[in-house]
Design an enzyme around this catalytic site. Structure first.
Site, PDB file in Angstrom:
ATOM      1  N   CYS A 113      13.424   5.763   3.099  1.00  0.00           N
ATOM      2  CA  CYS A 113      12.773   5.179   4.284  1.00  0.00           C
ATOM      3  C   CYS A 113      12.338   3.732   4.069  1.00  0.00           C
ATOM      4  O   CYS A 113      12.095   3.004   5.033  1.00  0.00           O
ATOM      5  CB  CYS A 113      11.584   6.029   4.707  1.00  0.00           C
ATOM      6  SG  CYS A 113      12.066   7.712   5.129  1.00  0.00           S
ATOM      7  N   HIS A 243       7.463   1.532   9.450  1.00  0.00           N
ATOM      8  CA  HIS A 243       8.403   2.651   9.376  1.00  0.00           C
ATOM      9  C   HIS A 243       7.829   3.789  10.216  1.00  0.00           C
ATOM     10  O   HIS A 243       6.642   4.090  10.154  1.00  0.00           O
ATOM     11  CB  HIS A 243       8.588   3.088   7.926  1.00  0.00           C
ATOM     12  CG  HIS A 243       9.279   4.407   7.808  1.00  0.00           C
ATOM     13  ND1 HIS A 243      10.479   4.656   8.436  1.00  0.00           N
ATOM     14  CD2 HIS A 243       8.931   5.553   7.171  1.00  0.00           C
ATOM     15  CE1 HIS A 243      10.838   5.905   8.179  1.00  0.00           C
ATOM     16  NE2 HIS A 243       9.919   6.466   7.425  1.00  0.00           N
ATOM     17  N   ASN A 273      11.915  10.168  12.967  1.00  0.00           N
ATOM     18  CA  ASN A 273      11.971   9.368  11.735  1.00  0.00           C
ATOM     19  C   ASN A 273      13.447   9.125  11.397  1.00  0.00           C
ATOM     20  O   ASN A 273      14.146  10.043  10.981  1.00  0.00           O
ATOM     21  CB  ASN A 273      11.261  10.135  10.617  1.00  0.00           C
ATOM     22  CG  ASN A 273      11.259   9.404   9.287  1.00  0.00           C
ATOM     23  OD1 ASN A 273      12.003   8.442   9.102  1.00  0.00           O
ATOM     24  ND2 ASN A 273      10.438   9.867   8.368  1.00  0.00           N
TER      25      ASN A 273
HETATM   26  O1  UT7 Z   1       9.424   9.081   6.029  1.00  0.00           O
HETATM   27  C1  UT7 Z   1       8.716   8.995   4.868  1.00  0.00           C
HETATM   28  C2  UT7 Z   1       8.081  10.136   4.313  1.00  0.00           C
HETATM   29  N1  UT7 Z   1       7.760  11.256   5.142  1.00  0.00           N
HETATM   30  C3  UT7 Z   1       6.580  11.359   5.737  1.00  0.00           C
HETATM   31  O2  UT7 Z   1       5.810  10.440   5.728  1.00  0.00           O
HETATM   32  C4  UT7 Z   1       6.220  12.689   6.343  1.00  0.00           C
HETATM   33  C5  UT7 Z   1       4.778  12.969   6.120  1.00  0.00           C
HETATM   34  N2  UT7 Z   1       4.351  14.299   6.550  1.00  0.00           N
HETATM   35  C6  UT7 Z   1       4.212  14.663   7.843  1.00  0.00           C
HETATM   36  O3  UT7 Z   1       4.547  13.948   8.749  1.00  0.00           O
HETATM   37  C7  UT7 Z   1       3.508  15.970   8.113  1.00  0.00           C
HETATM   38  O4  UT7 Z   1       3.005  16.472   6.895  1.00  0.00           O
HETATM   39  C8  UT7 Z   1       4.407  17.057   8.785  1.00  0.00           C
HETATM   40  C9  UT7 Z   1       4.650  16.678  10.230  1.00  0.00           C
HETATM   41  C10 UT7 Z   1       5.716  17.205   8.044  1.00  0.00           C
HETATM   42  C11 UT7 Z   1       3.657  18.394   8.779  1.00  0.00           C
HETATM   43  O5  UT7 Z   1       2.392  18.262   9.441  1.00  0.00           O
HETATM   44  P1  UT7 Z   1       1.060  18.771   8.736  1.00  0.00           P
HETATM   45  O6  UT7 Z   1      -0.020  18.501   9.674  1.00  0.00           O
HETATM   46  O7  UT7 Z   1       0.976  18.152   7.371  1.00  0.00           O
HETATM   47  O8  UT7 Z   1       1.303  20.333   8.661  1.00  0.00           O
HETATM   48  P2  UT7 Z   1       1.315  21.314   7.398  1.00  0.00           P
HETATM   49  O9  UT7 Z   1       2.591  21.159   6.628  1.00  0.00           O
HETATM   50  O10 UT7 Z   1       0.017  21.194   6.655  1.00  0.00           O
HETATM   51  O11 UT7 Z   1       1.342  22.726   8.114  1.00  0.00           O
HETATM   52  C12 UT7 Z   1       0.233  23.163   8.918  1.00  0.00           C
HETATM   53  C13 UT7 Z   1       0.609  24.478   9.573  1.00  0.00           C
HETATM   54  C14 UT7 Z   1       1.182  25.507   8.598  1.00  0.00           C
HETATM   55  O12 UT7 Z   1       0.738  26.805   9.028  1.00  0.00           O
HETATM   56  P3  UT7 Z   1      -0.499  27.525   8.307  1.00  0.00           P
HETATM   57  O13 UT7 Z   1      -0.108  27.627   6.860  1.00  0.00           O
HETATM   58  O14 UT7 Z   1      -1.679  26.599   8.526  1.00  0.00           O
HETATM   59  O15 UT7 Z   1      -0.576  28.813   9.031  1.00  0.00           O
HETATM   60  C15 UT7 Z   1       2.664  25.404   8.809  1.00  0.00           C
HETATM   61  O16 UT7 Z   1       3.350  26.602   8.491  1.00  0.00           O
HETATM   62  O17 UT7 Z   1       1.619  24.272  10.558  1.00  0.00           O
HETATM   63  C16 UT7 Z   1       2.741  25.141  10.292  1.00  0.00           C
HETATM   64  N3  UT7 Z   1       3.949  24.442  10.698  1.00  0.00           N
HETATM   65  C17 UT7 Z   1       4.446  24.498  11.948  1.00  0.00           C
HETATM   66  N4  UT7 Z   1       4.046  25.154  13.050  1.00  0.00           N
HETATM   67  C18 UT7 Z   1       4.769  24.988  14.163  1.00  0.00           C
HETATM   68  C19 UT7 Z   1       4.740  23.637   9.955  1.00  0.00           C
HETATM   69  N5  UT7 Z   1       5.748  23.159  10.710  1.00  0.00           N
HETATM   70  C20 UT7 Z   1       5.593  23.681  11.946  1.00  0.00           C
HETATM   71  C21 UT7 Z   1       6.308  23.554  13.146  1.00  0.00           C
HETATM   72  N6  UT7 Z   1       5.861  24.213  14.232  1.00  0.00           N
HETATM   73  N7  UT7 Z   1       7.408  22.771  13.260  1.00  0.00           N
END
Ligand code: UT7
Length: 316
Positions: A113, A243, A273
């Site tokens: 990225c 980005h 992204n």
């Molecule tokens: O491009 C350069 C590098 N990349 C980035 O900068 C990406 C950085 N990360 C992110 O943008 C975020 O971490 C994500 C969008 C990928 C994830 O969001 P988050 O707020 O960090 O969610 P999480 O991974 O902590 O998951 C929270 C909850 C989990 O459920 P429980 O364990 O709390 O019950 C996940 O299983 O959300 C759940 N979850 C979803 N639910 C519905 C994860 N993905 C989804 C989904 N739909 N698509």
């Protein structure tokens, strides 16, 4: 002293749009979850017969047109990509062939990225050294090809597209400063491991939440580094072209800069992204709609797999 400046910009998005509603039928997710956690509504996806070099070509033709040059003026091609058409030759060499301008140096940069910032810094240094006068610098990705479309925590983020700039030698700085970093200690937080079984596709593995936290802190630091290197204040920045990883990361950087979100170029809602393509895509859109004007001070910053990160401060 020789400097470099952006003569023109261009971008291209594949026609097919994948909405959050369509993703609801592919994985266990909702439009509401995706939008509230990422700011994404939809993303563009390549057709089966469309590859990174095709996207790069269209973005490049648009950048060449807006620069008032011809392809034959180009004496250096750098493409930032994580998703080359083939393992080799590079997308840059394939792009050169499609432009019909054999001869000049052409190579890819792989910094995920952060790739466009790396490519811009490299082209700027070629020009400052007198080794090039007119560089085509492209960020292009068919990222959808390396996404696991069953991994809901990951697949909702990515999109495909390309952006390009023509960078020309100038007696005035254009590119004011660039700042690049990398730290391989974080390899496993965001990577595409090689599968032992050649029949299994190599796809992105990401510890999203952990990446998010490092990204916010690291981008804070690169903002400080860039301002300090130039003896500038936060208020000197007219536009932030970040980005586009997640709207919450963009908001955190804007807060760090005491900047209103209307001074941040946001495309993540429509593009997702697009990795190395996201900054030149966002820049072109803001130049085309006349938000970014000649003379404006623009800060670009990126963070990605490796980890790699970097910034470019420019006077457009
Ligand atoms: O491009 C350069 C590098 N990349 C980035 O900068 C990406 C950085 N990360 C992110 O943008 C975020 O971490 C994500 C969008 C990928 C994830 O969001 P988050 O707020 O960090 O969610 P999480 O991974 O902590 O998951 C929270 C909850 C989990 O459920 P429980 O364990 O709390 O019950 C996940 O299983 O959300 C759940 N979850 C979803 N639910 C519905 C994860 N993905 C989804 C989904 N739909 N698509």
């Amino acid at each position: 002293m020789i400097h470099s400046r952006i003569a023109g910009t261009g971008s291209y998005l594949p026609k097919k749009i994948l909405t959050n509603a369509a993703l609801e039928s592919m994985v266990d997710t909702t439009d509401e979850w995706i939008f509230s956690r990422t700011g994404i509504r939809e993303r563009h996806i390549v057709a089966d017969d469309e590859f990174t070099s095709d996207l790069a070509l269209q973005a490049s033709l648009n950048a060449i047109k807006s620069s008032g040059i011809t392809a034959h003026d180009i004496d250096l091609i750098i493409v930032a990509t994580t998703t080359p058409d083939k393992i080799f030759p590079s997308v840059a060499v394939m792009l050169q062939n499609k432009l019909g301008i054999a001869g000049c140096p052409a190579f890819d940069i792989q910094a995920v990225c952060s790739g466009f910032v790396y490519a811009l810094a490299t082209a700027d240094n070629f020009i400052k050294a007198g080794a090039a006068q007119c560089a085509l610098v492209v960020g292009a990705e068919a990222f959808s090809r390396i996404v696991d479309w069953t991994d809901r925590g990951n697949c909702i983020l990515w999109g495909d597209g390309a952006g390009a700039v023509v960078l020309q030698a100038s007696d005035q700085p254009g590119i004011i400063s660039t700042h690049l970093h990398a730290d391989g200690n974080y390899e496993k937080m965001l990577h595409v491991p090689r599968q032992a079984d050649a029949k299994v596709k190599d796809t992105v593995v990401m510890e999203g939440n952990a990446v998010f936290k490092v990204a916010v802190n690291t981008l804070d630091a690169i903002v400080d580094e860039t301002l300090a290197a130039n003896g500038m204040q936060k208020s000197d920045i007219d536009w932030l072209v970040p980005h586009q990883a997640n709207i919450r990361i963009l908001q955190a950087t804007a807060k760090k800069l005491d900047m209103n979100m209307d001074k941040v170029i946001v495309t993540v809602d429509k593009h997702g992204n697009t990795s190395a393509a996201s900054i030149p895509l966002a820049l072109d859109i803001a130049v085309q709609d006349r938000r970014i004007k000649r003379g404006d001070i623009v800060l670009m910053e990126a963070f990605g797999g490796g980890f790699t990160w970097g910034s470019a401060l420019i006077r457009y």
